[in-house]
Scaffold this motif. Structure first.
Motif, PDB file in Angstrom:
ATOM      1  N   GLN A 133     -15.722 -12.283   4.131  1.00  0.00           N
ATOM      2  CA  GLN A 133     -15.109 -11.976   2.838  1.00  0.00           C
ATOM      3  C   GLN A 133     -14.030 -10.930   3.040  1.00  0.00           C
ATOM      4  O   GLN A 133     -14.227  -9.965   3.790  1.00  0.00           O
ATOM      5  CB  GLN A 133     -16.155 -11.457   1.847  1.00  0.00           C
ATOM      6  CG  GLN A 133     -17.215 -12.480   1.463  1.00  0.00           C
ATOM      7  CD  GLN A 133     -18.315 -12.593   2.515  1.00  0.00           C
ATOM      8  OE1 GLN A 133     -18.748 -11.590   3.077  1.00  0.00           O
ATOM      9  NE2 GLN A 133     -18.761 -13.808   2.782  1.00  0.00           N
ATOM     10  N   LEU A 134     -12.915 -11.145   2.374  1.00  0.00           N
ATOM     11  CA  LEU A 134     -11.769 -10.246   2.501  1.00  0.00           C
ATOM     12  C   LEU A 134     -11.366  -9.757   1.115  1.00  0.00           C
ATOM     13  O   LEU A 134     -11.239 -10.562   0.187  1.00  0.00           O
ATOM     14  CB  LEU A 134     -10.594 -10.969   3.154  1.00  0.00           C
ATOM     15  CG  LEU A 134     -10.862 -11.594   4.520  1.00  0.00           C
ATOM     16  CD1 LEU A 134      -9.681 -12.448   4.959  1.00  0.00           C
ATOM     17  CD2 LEU A 134     -11.143 -10.524   5.559  1.00  0.00           C
ATOM     18  N   VAL A 135     -11.147  -8.453   0.993  1.00  0.00           N
ATOM     19  CA  VAL A 135     -10.740  -7.879  -0.286  1.00  0.00           C
ATOM     20  C   VAL A 135      -9.518  -7.001  -0.056  1.00  0.00           C
ATOM     21  O   VAL A 135      -9.590  -5.995   0.664  1.00  0.00           O
ATOM     22  CB  VAL A 135     -11.866  -7.058  -0.924  1.00  0.00           C
ATOM     23  CG1 VAL A 135     -11.386  -6.440  -2.240  1.00  0.00           C
ATOM     24  CG2 VAL A 135     -13.100  -7.916  -1.159  1.00  0.00           C
ATOM     25  N   GLU A 136      -8.402  -7.391  -0.675  1.00  0.00           N
ATOM     26  CA  GLU A 136      -7.173  -6.606  -0.560  1.00  0.00           C
ATOM     27  C   GLU A 136      -7.094  -5.584  -1.697  1.00  0.00           C
ATOM     28  O   GLU A 136      -7.642  -5.803  -2.778  1.00  0.00           O
ATOM     29  CB  GLU A 136      -5.920  -7.499  -0.637  1.00  0.00           C
ATOM     30  CG  GLU A 136      -5.839  -8.602   0.390  1.00  0.00           C
ATOM     31  CD  GLU A 136      -6.237  -9.942  -0.171  1.00  0.00           C
ATOM     32  OE1 GLU A 136      -5.759 -10.979   0.327  1.00  0.00           O
ATOM     33  OE2 GLU A 136      -7.036  -9.957  -1.135  1.00  0.00           O
ATOM     34  N   SER A 137      -6.386  -4.518  -1.434  1.00  0.00           N
ATOM     35  CA  SER A 137      -6.117  -3.519  -2.457  1.00  0.00           C
ATOM     36  C   SER A 137      -4.844  -2.787  -2.083  1.00  0.00           C
ATOM     37  O   SER A 137      -4.354  -2.906  -0.952  1.00  0.00           O
ATOM     38  CB  SER A 137      -7.285  -2.540  -2.590  1.00  0.00           C
ATOM     39  OG  SER A 137      -7.516  -1.872  -1.364  1.00  0.00           O
ATOM     40  N   GLY A 138      -4.322  -2.029  -3.049  1.00  0.00           N
ATOM     41  CA  GLY A 138      -3.170  -1.187  -2.768  1.00  0.00           C
ATOM     42  C   GLY A 138      -1.860  -1.672  -3.313  1.00  0.00           C
ATOM     43  O   GLY A 138      -0.839  -0.985  -3.185  1.00  0.00           O
ATOM     44  N   GLY A 139      -1.848  -2.848  -3.909  1.00  0.00           N
ATOM     45  CA  GLY A 139      -0.604  -3.341  -4.488  1.00  0.00           C
ATOM     46  C   GLY A 139      -0.211  -2.553  -5.720  1.00  0.00           C
ATOM     47  O   GLY A 139      -0.968  -1.726  -6.221  1.00  0.00           O
ATOM     48  N   GLY A 140       0.996  -2.822  -6.191  1.00  0.00           N
ATOM     49  CA  GLY A 140       1.467  -2.130  -7.384  1.00  0.00           C
ATOM     50  C   GLY A 140       2.952  -2.266  -7.560  1.00  0.00           C
ATOM     51  O   GLY A 140       3.597  -3.094  -6.915  1.00  0.00           O
ATOM     52  N   LEU A 141       3.483  -1.435  -8.443  1.00  0.00           N
ATOM     53  CA  LEU A 141       4.912  -1.411  -8.749  1.00  0.00           C
ATOM     54  C   LEU A 141       5.543  -0.212  -8.065  1.00  0.00           C
ATOM     55  O   LEU A 141       5.041   0.910  -8.173  1.00  0.00           O
ATOM     56  CB  LEU A 141       5.110  -1.337 -10.260  1.00  0.00           C
ATOM     57  CG  LEU A 141       6.539  -1.174 -10.768  1.00  0.00           C
ATOM     58  CD1 LEU A 141       7.375  -2.392 -10.416  1.00  0.00           C
ATOM     59  CD2 LEU A 141       6.531  -0.939 -12.284  1.00  0.00           C
ATOM     60  N   VAL A 142       6.641  -0.447  -7.363  1.00  0.00           N
ATOM     61  CA  VAL A 142       7.325   0.632  -6.650  1.00  0.00           C
ATOM     62  C   VAL A 142       8.825   0.390  -6.733  1.00  0.00           C
ATOM     63  O   VAL A 142       9.272  -0.757  -6.838  1.00  0.00           O
ATOM     64  CB  VAL A 142       6.847   0.689  -5.179  1.00  0.00           C
ATOM     65  CG1 VAL A 142       7.209  -0.592  -4.438  1.00  0.00           C
ATOM     66  CG2 VAL A 142       7.381   1.908  -4.460  1.00  0.00           C
ATOM     67  N   GLN A 143       9.586   1.445  -6.694  1.00  0.00           N
ATOM     68  CA  GLN A 143      11.042   1.314  -6.704  1.00  0.00           C
ATOM     69  C   GLN A 143      11.558   0.936  -5.318  1.00  0.00           C
ATOM     70  O   GLN A 143      10.923   1.256  -4.301  1.00  0.00           O
ATOM     71  CB  GLN A 143      11.684   2.620  -7.152  1.00  0.00           C
ATOM     72  CG  GLN A 143      11.505   2.914  -8.637  1.00  0.00           C
ATOM     73  CD  GLN A 143      12.322   4.121  -9.078  1.00  0.00           C
ATOM     74  OE1 GLN A 143      12.648   4.998  -8.288  1.00  0.00           O
ATOM     75  NE2 GLN A 143      12.670   4.149 -10.359  1.00  0.00           N
ATOM     76  N   ALA A 144      12.693   0.297  -5.309  1.00  0.00           N
ATOM     77  CA  ALA A 144      13.316  -0.054  -4.042  1.00  0.00           C
ATOM     78  C   ALA A 144      13.517   1.210  -3.202  1.00  0.00           C
ATOM     79  O   ALA A 144      13.902   2.255  -3.711  1.00  0.00           O
ATOM     80  CB  ALA A 144      14.648  -0.742  -4.281  1.00  0.00           C
ATOM     81  N   GLY A 145      13.216   1.076  -1.917  1.00  0.00           N
ATOM     82  CA  GLY A 145      13.274   2.208  -0.999  1.00  0.00           C
ATOM     83  C   GLY A 145      11.965   2.949  -0.863  1.00  0.00           C
ATOM     84  O   GLY A 145      11.817   3.788   0.036  1.00  0.00           O
ATOM     85  N   GLY A 146      11.026   2.642  -1.725  1.00  0.00           N
ATOM     86  CA  GLY A 146       9.739   3.311  -1.696  1.00  0.00           C
ATOM     87  C   GLY A 146       8.769   2.685  -0.714  1.00  0.00           C
ATOM     88  O   GLY A 146       9.128   1.791   0.067  1.00  0.00           O
ATOM     89  N   SER A 147       7.526   3.168  -0.753  1.00  0.00           N
ATOM     90  CA  SER A 147       6.497   2.727   0.189  1.00  0.00           C
ATOM     91  C   SER A 147       5.199   2.395  -0.540  1.00  0.00           C
ATOM     92  O   SER A 147       4.922   2.933  -1.610  1.00  0.00           O
ATOM     93  CB  SER A 147       6.213   3.832   1.214  1.00  0.00           C
ATOM     94  OG  SER A 147       7.361   4.138   1.966  1.00  0.00           O
TER      95      SER A 147
END
Length: 123
Positions: free
Chosen positions: A3-17
């Motif tokens: 089983q694989l669970v991803e996390s950490g996505g979101g909205l970021v401005q260009a140039g960000g991390s």
């Protein structure tokens, strides 16, 4: 089963991390490879990065080479994707995958997939 669970996505401005995580549970063998793939709206899913669990050396797609870094934490059975200098073209759903594969860049060889995490880069 894996089983694989991803996390950490979101909205970021260009140039960000952003840093994505993929936590694996179940039977992860040292012979497995772990990969990151992404799918943007209206486009096919594409290879982002991957590594063979036993070696820890990562391979990258041309569009992310030099900006993204894949790493792993053996103790946590987790892989990470550090994404720097993000561009609007990086907007996609990012998927983690695992399996014993011959070609780590070939998504058709992976049978275990996470649910995906959305990354949106605003310009």
């Amino acid at each position: 089963q894996v089983q694989l669970v991803e996390s950490g996505g979101g909205l970021v401005q260009a140039g960000g991390s952003l840093r994505l995580s993929c936590a694996a549970s179940g039977r992860i063998l040292s012979s497995y490879s772990m990969g990151w793939f992404r799918q943007a709206p209206g486009k096919e899913r594409e290879f982002v990065a991957a590594m063979r669990w036993s070696r820890g050396f990562a391979y990258y797609g041309d569009s992310v080479e030099g900006r993204f870094t894949m790493s792993r934490d053996n103790a946590k059975n987790t892989v990470y994707l550090q994404m720097n200098s993000l561009k609007s073209d990086d907007t996609a759903v990012y998927y983690c995958a695992a399996d014993r594969v011959y070609n780590i860049r070939d998504q058709s060889e992976y049978n275990y997939w996470g649910q995906g995490t959305q990354v949106t880069v605003s310009s």
